[in-house]
Design an enzyme around this catalytic site. Structure first.
Site, short mmCIF file in Angstrom:
data_model
loop_
_atom_site.label_atom_id
_atom_site.label_comp_id
_atom_site.label_asym_id
_atom_site.label_seq_id
_atom_site.Cartn_x
_atom_site.Cartn_y
_atom_site.Cartn_z
N PRO A 86 0.82 -1.22 0.00
CA PRO A 86 0.00 0.00 0.00
C PRO A 86 0.85 1.27 0.00
O PRO A 86 0.34 2.36 -0.22
CB PRO A 86 -0.83 -0.11 1.29
CG PRO A 86 -0.19 -1.17 2.10
CD PRO A 86 0.64 -2.03 1.21
N GLU A 113 1.90 -8.45 8.62
CA GLU A 113 2.13 -7.04 8.95
C GLU A 113 3.04 -6.29 8.00
O GLU A 113 2.88 -5.10 7.78
CB GLU A 113 2.68 -6.94 10.38
CG GLU A 113 1.69 -7.33 11.45
CD GLU A 113 0.42 -6.49 11.42
OE1 GLU A 113 0.52 -5.27 11.24
OE2 GLU A 113 -0.67 -7.07 11.56
N ARG A 150 -4.99 -8.30 -20.14
CA ARG A 150 -6.01 -7.97 -21.15
C ARG A 150 -5.48 -6.98 -22.18
O ARG A 150 -6.05 -6.83 -23.26
CB ARG A 150 -7.31 -7.45 -20.49
CG ARG A 150 -7.17 -6.14 -19.79
CD ARG A 150 -8.44 -5.81 -19.01
NE ARG A 150 -9.58 -5.47 -19.85
CZ ARG A 150 -9.72 -4.30 -20.45
NH1 ARG A 150 -8.79 -3.36 -20.34
NH2 ARG A 150 -10.79 -4.05 -21.18
N ASP A 164 -11.88 1.84 -23.62
CA ASP A 164 -12.00 1.64 -22.17
C ASP A 164 -12.02 2.98 -21.45
O ASP A 164 -11.36 3.92 -21.88
CB ASP A 164 -10.75 0.93 -21.61
CG ASP A 164 -10.76 -0.55 -21.84
OD1 ASP A 164 -11.81 -1.08 -22.20
OD2 ASP A 164 -9.69 -1.16 -21.66
N1 ADE Z 1 -1.00 -5.13 0.14
C1 ADE Z 1 -1.85 -4.73 1.11
N2 ADE Z 1 -2.60 -3.70 0.72
C2 ADE Z 1 -2.23 -3.42 -0.57
C3 ADE Z 1 -2.63 -2.46 -1.52
N3 ADE Z 1 -3.57 -1.55 -1.26
N4 ADE Z 1 -2.05 -2.47 -2.72
C4 ADE Z 1 -1.07 -3.37 -2.99
N5 ADE Z 1 -0.63 -4.30 -2.14
C5 ADE Z 1 -1.21 -4.34 -0.93
#
Ligand code: ADE
Length: 239
Positions: A86, A113, A150, A164
């Site tokens: 993230p 974690e 794709r 798209d």
């Molecule tokens: N791992 C945990 N959350 C994630 C996200 N939002 N994007 C990519 N990998 C992740």
């Protein structure tokens, strides 16, 4: 293209590689997808892959050794190594298009974690699918792979993704199929006219209208041509 995915949960990918367009692309040898269980690379007799964080704190941290030994067994000079996280740059259509031209992607999926920070030294790109936290990178990696596969030439008809949403910087125009009337709602007349130029203009206007109403931020980034500017001006005047 070849895609190697490193994960502790290979079974999560079974449906993904065995269904629909992804399966077809694999069967047609447009893409190879290999899933590697990096637990198998653990030097530990109990096949441990994580440990407590130095300095204390909640949860476990994925260790360098299993992931990096697995990575080193497959990486080549042509590989692009992606870490799903993230904290990474957020995936968008333009970046999916860029990635679809790569020869070899290696995608590392974490779980629990987090990763030992030193794993990041072996990674080319840290990639997120949005500002929310998943239990692991597996679902995120499938989203990335789906959006890339794709776009590989031959995967689906080129015209299928030319229009798209986001490809042109605008949302896609509305689509209709049979029946002509559903619950009293009919298909716009222009689509029944067979007049290609009028249909093109209508679709462009609808794309601009949808983007203006739902995602005005996209219009700020997009360079509009003369025709698009004129239509957008009309939309604004009538709003
Ligand atoms: N791992 C945990 N959350 C994630 C996200 N939002 N994007 C990519 N990998 C992740």
């Amino acid at each position: 293209m070849k895609i190697d995915i490193l994960s502790l949960f290979p079974e999560m990918f079974e449906g993904f590689v065995n269904t629909s367009i992804i399966k077809r692309a694999i069967d047609a040898h447009l893409v190879e997808v290999h899933i590697h269980d990096f637990r198998e690379f653990s030097n530990n007799k109990h096949k441990k892959v994580d440990d407590y964080p130095y300095g204390g704190g909640q949860g476990m941290v994925l260790m360098c050794q299993p992931i990096l030994d697995c990575l080193k067994s497959i990486v080549t000079s042509e590989s692009l190594v992606i870490l799903m996280s993230p904290q990474g740059r957020t995936l968008n259509q333009t970046y999916s298009q860029e990635l679809s031209l790569e020869k070899h992607l290696i995608i590392i999926c974490g779980h629990y974690e987090g990763f030992d920070e030193r794993i990041r030294d072996y990674v080319d790109v840290e990639l997120s699918i949005g500002d929310y936290v998943l239990t692991g990178g597996e679902l995120a990696s499938m989203v990335v792979c789906d959006s890339i596969i794709r776009l590989i030439e031959g995967s689906i008809k080129e015209e299928s993704h030319e229009d798209d949403s986001f490809s042109s910087g605008l949302l896609e125009y509305p689509q209709y199929t049979r029946p002509f009337e559903y619950d009293g709602n009919t298909v716009p007349d222009v689509l029944m006219s067979g007049h290609h130029e009028n249909i093109r203009k209508w679709r462009l206007k609808q794309s601009l209208l949808k983007t203006y109403r739902k995602r005005p931020d996209l219009l700020i980034k997009k360079e509009l041509n003369e025709e698009e500017q004129k239509i957008l001006q009309e939309i604004k005047e009538n709003d």
